[in-house]
Design a protein around this motif. Structure first.
Motif, PDB file in Angstrom:
ATOM      1  N   UNK A   1       4.215  49.840 -22.181  1.00 35.05           N
ATOM      2  CA  UNK A   1       4.039  49.025 -22.718  1.00 35.05           C
ATOM      3  C   UNK A   1       5.157  48.032 -23.339  1.00 35.05           C
ATOM      4  N   UNK A   2       6.348  48.260 -23.899  1.00 33.48           N
ATOM      5  CA  UNK A   2       6.339  47.601 -24.780  1.00 33.48           C
ATOM      6  C   UNK A   2       7.889  46.994 -23.857  1.00 33.48           C
ATOM      7  N   UNK A   3       8.136  48.010 -22.352  1.00 37.27           N
ATOM      8  CA  UNK A   3       9.493  47.230 -21.756  1.00 37.27           C
ATOM      9  C   UNK A   3       9.263  47.270 -20.889  1.00 37.27           C
ATOM     10  N   UNK A   4       8.472  47.293 -19.782  1.00 39.09           N
ATOM     11  CA  UNK A   4       8.037  47.673 -18.679  1.00 39.09           C
ATOM     12  C   UNK A   4       6.638  45.658 -18.015  1.00 39.09           C
ATOM     13  N   UNK A   5       8.102  45.571 -16.839  1.00 45.71           N
ATOM     14  CA  UNK A   5       7.218  43.911 -16.151  1.00 45.71           C
ATOM     15  C   UNK A   5       5.636  44.932 -16.233  1.00 45.71           C
ATOM     16  N   UNK A   6       5.006  43.355 -15.997  1.00 46.01           N
ATOM     17  CA  UNK A   6       3.255  43.820 -15.858  1.00 46.01           C
ATOM     18  C   UNK A   6       3.765  44.567 -14.119  1.00 46.01           C
ATOM     19  N   UNK A   7       2.092  45.536 -13.778  1.00 45.13           N
ATOM     20  CA  UNK A   7       2.690  45.323 -12.473  1.00 45.13           C
ATOM     21  C   UNK A   7       2.516  44.665 -11.903  1.00 45.13           C
ATOM     22  N   UNK A   8       3.174  44.963 -10.403  1.00 43.83           N
ATOM     23  CA  UNK A   8       3.711  43.643  -9.747  1.00 43.83           C
ATOM     24  C   UNK A   8       2.043  43.101  -9.108  1.00 43.83           C
ATOM     25  N   UNK A   9       0.947  44.067  -9.456  1.00 43.72           N
ATOM     26  CA  UNK A   9       0.075  43.140  -8.838  1.00 43.72           C
ATOM     27  C   UNK A   9      -0.239  42.205  -9.474  1.00 43.72           C
ATOM     28  N   UNK A  10      -0.217  41.716 -10.985  1.00 46.37           N
ATOM     29  CA  UNK A  10      -0.431  41.382 -12.298  1.00 46.37           C
ATOM     30  C   UNK A  10       0.400  39.792 -12.078  1.00 46.37           C
ATOM     31  N   UNK A  11       1.368  40.865 -11.874  1.00 50.11           N
ATOM     32  CA  UNK A  11       2.731  39.710 -12.231  1.00 50.11           C
ATOM     33  C   UNK A  11       2.309  38.519 -10.703  1.00 50.11           C
ATOM     34  N   UNK A  12       2.188  38.868 -10.026  1.00 51.52           N
ATOM     35  CA  UNK A  12       1.772  38.095  -8.495  1.00 51.52           C
ATOM     36  C   UNK A  12       0.736  37.405  -8.730  1.00 51.52           C
ATOM     37  N   UNK A  13      -0.278  37.796  -9.270  1.00 50.69           N
ATOM     38  CA  UNK A  13      -1.263  36.851  -8.832  1.00 50.69           C
ATOM     39  C   UNK A  13      -1.200  35.880  -9.742  1.00 50.69           C
ATOM     40  N   UNK A  14      -0.471  35.764 -11.252  1.00 48.56           N
ATOM     41  CA  UNK A  14       0.101  35.363 -11.585  1.00 48.56           C
ATOM     42  C   UNK A  14       0.527  33.738 -11.523  1.00 48.56           C
ATOM     43  N   UNK A  15       1.508  34.439 -11.016  1.00 47.99           N
ATOM     44  CA  UNK A  15       2.773  33.610  -9.944  1.00 47.99           C
ATOM     45  C   UNK A  15       1.315  32.907  -8.825  1.00 47.99           C
ATOM     46  N   UNK A  16       0.788  33.329  -8.170  1.00 47.50           N
ATOM     47  CA  UNK A  16      -0.214  32.346  -7.279  1.00 47.50           C
ATOM     48  C   UNK A  16      -0.972  31.009  -7.668  1.00 47.50           C
ATOM     49  N   UNK A  17      -1.275  31.864  -8.535  1.00 46.63           N
ATOM     50  CA  UNK A  17      -2.389  30.362  -9.526  1.00 46.63           C
ATOM     51  C   UNK A  17      -1.573  28.949 -10.198  1.00 46.63           C
ATOM     52  N   UNK A  18      -0.118  30.188 -10.968  1.00 46.45           N
ATOM     53  CA  UNK A  18       0.350  29.063 -11.268  1.00 46.45           C
ATOM     54  C   UNK A  18       0.772  27.765 -10.367  1.00 46.45           C
ATOM     55  N   UNK A  19       1.223  28.354  -9.181  1.00 48.49           N
ATOM     56  CA  UNK A  19       1.649  27.109  -7.772  1.00 48.49           C
ATOM     57  C   UNK A  19       1.024  26.963  -7.406  1.00 48.49           C
ATOM     58  N   UNK A  20      -0.720  27.060  -7.823  1.00 44.79           N
ATOM     59  CA  UNK A  20      -1.574  25.816  -6.733  1.00 44.79           C
ATOM     60  C   UNK A  20      -1.912  25.079  -7.832  1.00 44.79           C
ATOM     61  N   UNK A  21      -1.147  25.174  -9.591  1.00 50.04           N
ATOM     62  CA  UNK A  21      -1.843  23.582 -10.565  1.00 50.04           C
ATOM     63  C   UNK A  21       0.007  22.967 -10.315  1.00 50.04           C
ATOM     64  N   UNK A  22       0.892  23.637  -9.810  1.00 51.61           N
ATOM     65  CA  UNK A  22       1.962  23.209  -9.668  1.00 51.61           C
ATOM     66  C   UNK A  22       1.974  21.963  -8.987  1.00 51.61           C
ATOM     67  N   UNK A  23       1.468  22.632  -7.268  1.00 47.30           N
ATOM     68  CA  UNK A  23       1.335  21.774  -5.716  1.00 47.30           C
ATOM     69  C   UNK A  23       0.376  20.948  -6.117  1.00 47.30           C
ATOM     70  N   UNK A  24      -0.653  21.111  -7.051  1.00 43.60           N
ATOM     71  CA  UNK A  24      -2.102  20.335  -7.541  1.00 43.60           C
ATOM     72  C   UNK A  24      -2.755  19.920  -5.576  1.00 43.60           C
TER      73      UNK A  24
END
Length: 417
Positions: free
Chosen positions: A366-389
């Protein structure tokens, strides 16, 4: 007598940042829309450097030459105040540059791999300058004078720094940077040729207008505490705080675009971040070895680690990771009870074996590891759609999150070691 002088109209910060972004788009091919947003905000933040407690590093990195890194620095150079481009400079020269009467420079460091790359050597002082200068008040003690007539003097290293280079950078730099992963242009990606004699003047005109606008919002920005996107905290929040403050001062669509870019680029940095070898070990244990298993003997753990493709465990200085090496690496981290992680007895049909419990590692995960790959990928996909509008393509299903099995967190009683 009535004055005929009309008041100077206020400068539209949002429209000006739009122009800065458009200027980059003419000559630079960045990998994402979020990158254009971040770089435009970084250009403006360099004009407000004395209003901030910290500054974000800007890092243009690529695996191969010819990916547009140096061109990106060229465009940044035309838009930022007192820009100083260097490929190789001594630490003493850099300290004196920052302390010069002309004002705080914007330092643009090309071919940064010559400082931090695998073949670099003898640049520890430059590394120290770049490591420390992200925060206001960072100073280094230097000797000044000639011969025996020496005295000590404090030199500041606080300034805006953009870098371009091959490969990666040390974690101490990456975690303080907005990272733009540059790529070679695809056949369908076009950029206008940059002609310094013609286009530099256009960039300088935008630079001067940025200086005029930032002067009007200096006090506002210096008192700003911008709201951070959800899940952006600690070091990433420090990096993005000045950029979001600039976006809020500009108004218009920039506050929303800036936060979407922040989420996307922070998520991308976490996916790229392999961390230290210890963090890599913890992450591989969580995702591939103890995934859904509450305990496992050391021999089985090592067998699974060494079987992972592209993992270093099968070749640690020419030999596979050993039980002693595993214990030494994990012993640097603590359990939830604040005792070092260590092998414990595991009873099996074959007898009692030494191994590790998932519950002992859960706190470190919990303290040191990055989020599991699926969680990070979903967050990045959602943010990309907002930037591109952009609106979703008709008939395209939304992304589906695939939950990774989580290791058991119930803590069994500790038995003999």
């Amino acid at each position: 007598m009535t004055s005929t002088n009309s008041p100077t109209p206020p400068i539209d910060g949002a429209a000006l940042l739009d122009e800065v972004e458009a200027f980059h788009r003419r000559f630079n091919v960045f990998p994402t829309d979020a990158a254009y947003v971040a770089v435009a905000l970084w250009d403006a933040h360099a004009h407000l450097i004395d209003a901030f407690d910290g500054t974000a590093r800007l890092a243009f990195l690529s695996p191969e030459p010819g990916s547009g890194k140096s061109r990106a620095l060229e465009i940044v150079e035309t838009l930022t105040p007192r820009a100083a481009t260097t490929v190789n400079a001594s630490a003493n020269a850099l300290f004196r540059l920052v302390e010069a009467d002309a004002g705080t420079p914007t330092l643009l460091f090309d071919e940064i791999d010559t400082v931090f790359g695998p073949k670099a050597g003898g640049n520890e002082e430059v590394r120290g300058f770049l490591n420390s200068g992200y925060r206001r008040g960072a100073k280094s003690l230097r000797c000044v004078g000639d011969g025996s007539n020496q005295s000590t003097e404090w030199f500041s290293s606080f300034c805006a720094v953009a870098m371009a280079g091959l490969g990666s950078l040390p974690d101490t730099i990456l975690t303080r940077s907005v990272i733009i992963r540059m790529r070679k242009k695809a056949p369908n990606e076009k950029a206008e040729p940059y002609r310094r004699r013609v286009h530099e003047k256009q960039g300088h005109a935008l630079r001067d207008r940025l200086a005029d606008w930032t002067a009007t919002v200096h006090d506002q920005v210096s008192q700003a505490w911008p709201e951070m996107p959800k899940d952006v905290s600690d070091r990433p929040a420090d990096v993005w705080e000045p950029l979001l403050a600039v976006a809020d001062a500009a108004g218009g669509h920039w506050p929303e675009r800036a936060r979407a870019a922040c989420v996307e680029l922070v998520a991308a940095a976490k996916l790229d971040d392999k961390g230290s070898l210890g963090v890599r070990l913890l992450t591989d244990l969580r995702d591939y070895v103890l995934n859904g298993i509450d305990r496992l003997p050391t021999v089985a753990i090592l067998e699974r680690l060494c079987a992972l493709d592209e993992a270093p465990w099968g070749d640690m200085n020419g030999k596979p990771l050993t039980p002693r090496g595993l214990a030494k690496m994990l012993g640097e981290y603590m359990t939830e009870d604040n005792v070092p992680i260590s092998p414990r007895n595991i009873k099996s049909g074959a007898g009692v074996l030494k191994g590790y419990y998932a519950a002992d590692l859960s706190d470190a995960w919990q303290r040191y590891c990055p989020p599991p790959p699926s969680e990070s990928a979903i967050a990045a996909t959602a943010a990309t759609s907002q930037v591109r509008a952009l609106k979703p393509v008709a008939g395209t299903p939304p992304p589906v999150a695939t939950a990774l099995p989580q290791p058991a967190t119930a803590r069994p009683p500790r038995i003999g070691r």
